[in-house]
Motif scaffolding. Sequence first.
Motif, PDB file in Angstrom:
ATOM      1  N   UNK A  29      43.218 105.699  22.773  1.00 38.04           N
ATOM      2  CA  UNK A  29      42.070 104.799  22.927  1.00 38.04           C
ATOM      3  C   UNK A  29      42.552 103.611  23.752  1.00 38.04           C
ATOM      4  N   UNK A  30      41.875 103.326  24.841  1.00 39.27           N
ATOM      5  CA  UNK A  30      42.250 102.174  25.658  1.00 39.27           C
ATOM      6  C   UNK A  30      41.231 101.057  25.450  1.00 39.27           C
ATOM      7  N   UNK A  31      41.685  99.814  25.296  1.00 37.94           N
ATOM      8  CA  UNK A  31      40.714  98.723  25.269  1.00 37.94           C
ATOM      9  C   UNK A  31      39.849  98.755  26.524  1.00 37.94           C
ATOM     10  N   UNK A  32      38.624  98.364  26.376  1.00 32.24           N
ATOM     11  CA  UNK A  32      37.691  98.403  27.496  1.00 32.24           C
ATOM     12  C   UNK A  32      38.210  97.573  28.663  1.00 32.24           C
ATOM     13  N   UNK A  33      38.124  98.156  29.867  1.00 31.46           N
ATOM     14  CA  UNK A  33      38.442  97.377  31.064  1.00 31.46           C
ATOM     15  C   UNK A  33      37.230  96.500  31.365  1.00 31.46           C
ATOM     16  N   UNK A  34      37.195  95.361  30.718  1.00 31.15           N
ATOM     17  CA  UNK A  34      36.051  94.472  30.830  1.00 31.15           C
ATOM     18  C   UNK A  34      36.319  93.479  31.958  1.00 31.15           C
ATOM     19  N   UNK A  35      35.734  93.735  33.135  1.00 32.22           N
ATOM     20  CA  UNK A  35      36.012  92.900  34.297  1.00 32.22           C
ATOM     21  C   UNK A  35      35.411  91.508  34.183  1.00 32.22           C
ATOM     22  N   UNK A  36      34.536  91.292  33.208  1.00 24.38           N
ATOM     23  CA  UNK A  36      34.046  89.926  33.013  1.00 24.38           C
ATOM     24  C   UNK A  36      35.204  88.998  32.634  1.00 24.38           C
ATOM     25  N   UNK A  37      36.255  89.553  32.035  1.00 23.23           N
ATOM     26  CA  UNK A  37      37.437  88.754  31.716  1.00 23.23           C
ATOM     27  C   UNK A  37      38.164  88.347  32.994  1.00 23.23           C
ATOM     28  N   UNK A  38      38.220  89.254  33.979  1.00 30.82           N
ATOM     29  CA  UNK A  38      38.809  88.905  35.276  1.00 30.82           C
ATOM     30  C   UNK A  38      37.965  87.854  35.973  1.00 30.82           C
ATOM     31  N   UNK A  39      36.640  88.023  35.946  1.00 30.10           N
ATOM     32  CA  UNK A  39      35.765  87.037  36.591  1.00 30.10           C
ATOM     33  C   UNK A  39      35.981  85.655  35.985  1.00 30.10           C
ATOM     34  N   UNK A  40      36.038  85.609  34.658  1.00 35.65           N
ATOM     35  CA  UNK A  40      36.222  84.322  33.979  1.00 35.65           C
ATOM     36  C   UNK A  40      37.559  83.692  34.354  1.00 35.65           C
ATOM     37  N   UNK A  41      38.593  84.526  34.483  1.00 35.87           N
ATOM     38  CA  UNK A  41      39.914  83.998  34.835  1.00 35.87           C
ATOM     39  C   UNK A  41      39.911  83.438  36.256  1.00 35.87           C
ATOM     40  N   UNK A  42      39.292  84.153  37.200  1.00 39.54           N
ATOM     41  CA  UNK A  42      39.214  83.658  38.575  1.00 39.54           C
ATOM     42  C   UNK A  42      38.439  82.339  38.640  1.00 39.54           C
ATOM     43  N   UNK A  43      37.374  82.265  37.872  1.00 44.77           N
ATOM     44  CA  UNK A  43      36.582  81.030  37.869  1.00 44.77           C
ATOM     45  C   UNK A  43      37.355  79.887  37.203  1.00 44.77           C
ATOM     46  N   UNK A  44      38.080  80.197  36.119  1.00 45.26           N
ATOM     47  CA  UNK A  44      38.855  79.165  35.424  1.00 45.26           C
ATOM     48  C   UNK A  44      39.934  78.582  36.330  1.00 45.26           C
ATOM     49  N   UNK A  45      40.526  79.421  37.169  1.00 46.53           N
ATOM     50  CA  UNK A  45      41.592  78.952  38.053  1.00 46.53           C
ATOM     51  C   UNK A  45      41.062  78.361  39.352  1.00 46.53           C
ATOM     52  N   UNK A  46      39.744  78.247  39.463  1.00 44.46           N
ATOM     53  CA  UNK A  46      39.159  77.643  40.651  1.00 44.46           C
ATOM     54  C   UNK A  46      39.209  78.520  41.875  1.00 44.46           C
ATOM     55  N   UNK A  47      39.337  79.847  41.700  1.00 42.35           N
ATOM     56  CA  UNK A  47      39.453  80.756  42.832  1.00 42.35           C
ATOM     57  C   UNK A  47      38.134  81.427  43.179  1.00 42.35           C
ATOM     58  N   UNK A  48      37.120  81.316  42.331  1.00 40.78           N
ATOM     59  CA  UNK A  48      35.849  81.990  42.572  1.00 40.78           C
ATOM     60  C   UNK A  48      34.743  81.277  41.815  1.00 40.78           C
ATOM     61  N   UNK A  49      33.500  81.542  42.236  1.00 41.21           N
ATOM     62  CA  UNK A  49      32.317  81.064  41.517  1.00 41.21           C
ATOM     63  C   UNK A  49      31.343  82.226  41.421  1.00 41.21           C
ATOM     64  N   UNK A  50      30.410  82.127  40.504  1.00 42.12           N
ATOM     65  CA  UNK A  50      29.336  83.117  40.431  1.00 42.12           C
ATOM     66  C   UNK A  50      28.404  82.913  41.611  1.00 42.12           C
ATOM     67  N   UNK A  51      27.889  84.017  42.156  1.00 41.77           N
ATOM     68  CA  UNK A  51      26.981  83.913  43.293  1.00 41.77           C
ATOM     69  C   UNK A  51      25.777  83.060  42.914  1.00 41.77           C
ATOM     70  N   UNK A  52      25.428  82.131  43.773  1.00 34.56           N
ATOM     71  CA  UNK A  52      24.348  81.195  43.502  1.00 34.56           C
ATOM     72  C   UNK A  52      24.869  79.792  43.292  1.00 34.56           C
ATOM     73  N   UNK A  53      26.128  79.690  42.830  1.00 36.86           N
ATOM     74  CA  UNK A  53      26.751  78.372  42.716  1.00 36.86           C
ATOM     75  C   UNK A  53      27.291  77.964  44.088  1.00 36.86           C
TER      76      UNK A  53
END
Length: 714
Positions: A662-686
């Motif tokens: 059983x593999x933990x879900x590859x939840x890419x929302x965690x990657x998105x949050x990390x990129x945003x936390x480090x100031x490397x990305x924003x959600x589209x619309x921002x």
Amino acid sequence: MASPRIGERAAPELVTLGVRPGHGSRGKLPVRIFLGTEPRQHRAERVFVWSIEQVRDPGRVYEIFLMKGLRGFRRRGWTTGFSNYRCAIPHYAAAAGRAIYNDVDQIYLSDPAELFDLDLGEHGYLAVAPNDNSVMLIDCERMAKVWPFEAACTESKAALLRRATGVPGNCGPLEAGWNARDGEYREGRSHCLHYTNLHTQPWAPFPERFVYQEHPQGSLWFDLERSADAAGFEIFTRERPSSLYRALGNEPPLDQVPIDDLPWLLDGKLATAGPVHLEIACDPPGGVPRGPDGGRDPARTANWWAERLDAAARRRPGTRWTADLRGPGDVRRIRSGGPAPGGGSPRVWVLADDRPGNTTQAVGFAEALGWPFERKRLVPGLLSRLHNRILGASLRGMDLARSDPLEPPWPDLVIAAGRRTAPVSLALREASAGAARLVQLGRKGADDAALFDLAVTPAYTRLFPHPHRLVLDGPLHRVTPERIAEARVHWKERFETLPAPRIALLVGGTSGQYRIDGATARRMGEAVARRAREAGGSVLVSTSRRTGDAPAHALRTALEGIPSHFYGAGGAGENPYLGYLAWADELVVTADSESMLVECGSLGKPLSIHPLPERWSFRLLRFFREAVLRRARAQPLGQRETGRPQQGLELLCARLIERGWVRPTRDLSLLHADLERRGLAVALGEPPRVPAEPPASENPRAVARVRAMLGLVD
């Protein structure tokens, strides 16, 4: 009287930390510390002693008595290999003076002399609680009457505790900071940190009993171990071997060397100019009886010896060595390291399946290593759909007639990414009698880290820590400043004339987590077209094989009238992906594309993440997987309000994850949050923003691990 058994000691082993050169003696009593330990805890034992070395008074003597493998004890019912030893301290101290007792799963953050010098008053011992004797300051004369040696040898730990607590006023209070257990740690206030939760102990002494998980203060322990490595610190040395080694007389075969003395002995063998050849007899998987209870020493299997040899090679890089590891039935395994014969480069194979993302990662890492490599094209067959634990180390999942041949001479290093390449990597190691080192990249292929020499996985995959696992922020990739500079020149004629700002729209497609349809693609295209129109810019559009015809057509329709350049995967002409990255002023990447998100995040340019709807099948599967993960991470409290050892359903769920069933879900929302936390990305619309600085490449960390693994000078 029964004859002594291998590994037995008549008394604790004394390790003395003397007054340091250049420091005058304080004229105080030596600080006596008795350490409860066992052979499986050799790493923890070394770090414990080193932690004292970091905080001790340089003008004072510290006497550390290692209590393990002691003769004469009845061990039935013991939960550790040293349970009752603490109660024999008054005997070993000749019923005189005072002594500190520590369990081996602790490190000192303050000078233990401060504990040793505390006022005992009329108490027999000080502890944080009467029923917690994992750290004690003992009045040996008083406690010799409470804990006679015969009782310490024959009675249960509970009975001995009742003896101690049954004497009124016998236990005095000890400040909690001298036994800060796990979550009780407070920076600057905790003097001794106690890693009580067995399945979060950073050094992972019992992998057959627990699935180890991250400890919140694990970095403190690892920092100490790294500094001990850098200083070349060992408890025992050739000049000061253990008493067990001295009792053997002449230098014995390696398989008979006490575990305490293996580090310095292996270091000595690898200290020569080389080449070095070693022949070692290995235990069967169940091990052989060693120590006073016949089962506390780890089984010295081929894998165990490989770990010891690799550790020695990291301490002594640059020596060419080969070990012939022979197990029962003359099963042979080869382990080697150091510079290749003749000073050449290691022979490297890169396994490439039909997934471009996997190949890009594997090839990119091979390029980062800087050695020549052969790319071996693999064509998956029907059986590749089977689970990797079913396929094992085999080529059954490949269509061998259509794949590149896999023949000797075998590689020194195999690099692969993705699930379907993993069984092939394992088969190559078997074919090479264990000589090939395996680096597996990615969540699906590297789920069971114990199978590989190095398993490289992103943090958002949430796989459990393992000595062979390297956790990075995201996947390894091939995008470097040099490649971007080359692409800028190469694509200048094609893209320079497009009006700025140039917005690169990089589209993935339907995946396990997300889906994309025509309506989603149309909205995406309209949003990017609006941005380009307002800024007077242009759009560079790349789609993948997963995008589909309808979404690709919807994008083209939405961007009509906007200066654009389109490229679809598999289309005619050269793939302009690197050109897009080089010439783009802004980037928009769909939420499903983890590699493109990490590559674009490395550029230091404004990056927006376009959301995609999740598939219902993903949400259903996530519910099950997350339930298993939550149970695997659960830490019910034990009797002392600390996490109890992993057992029952927690252990079962953890094993399912550890072994890759059983593999933990590859939840890419965690990657998105990390990129945003480090100031490397924003959600589209921002509003797009330029990062303060591009993140440092993680390739050097992985490269350093591989070079160290191969015993090469960095």
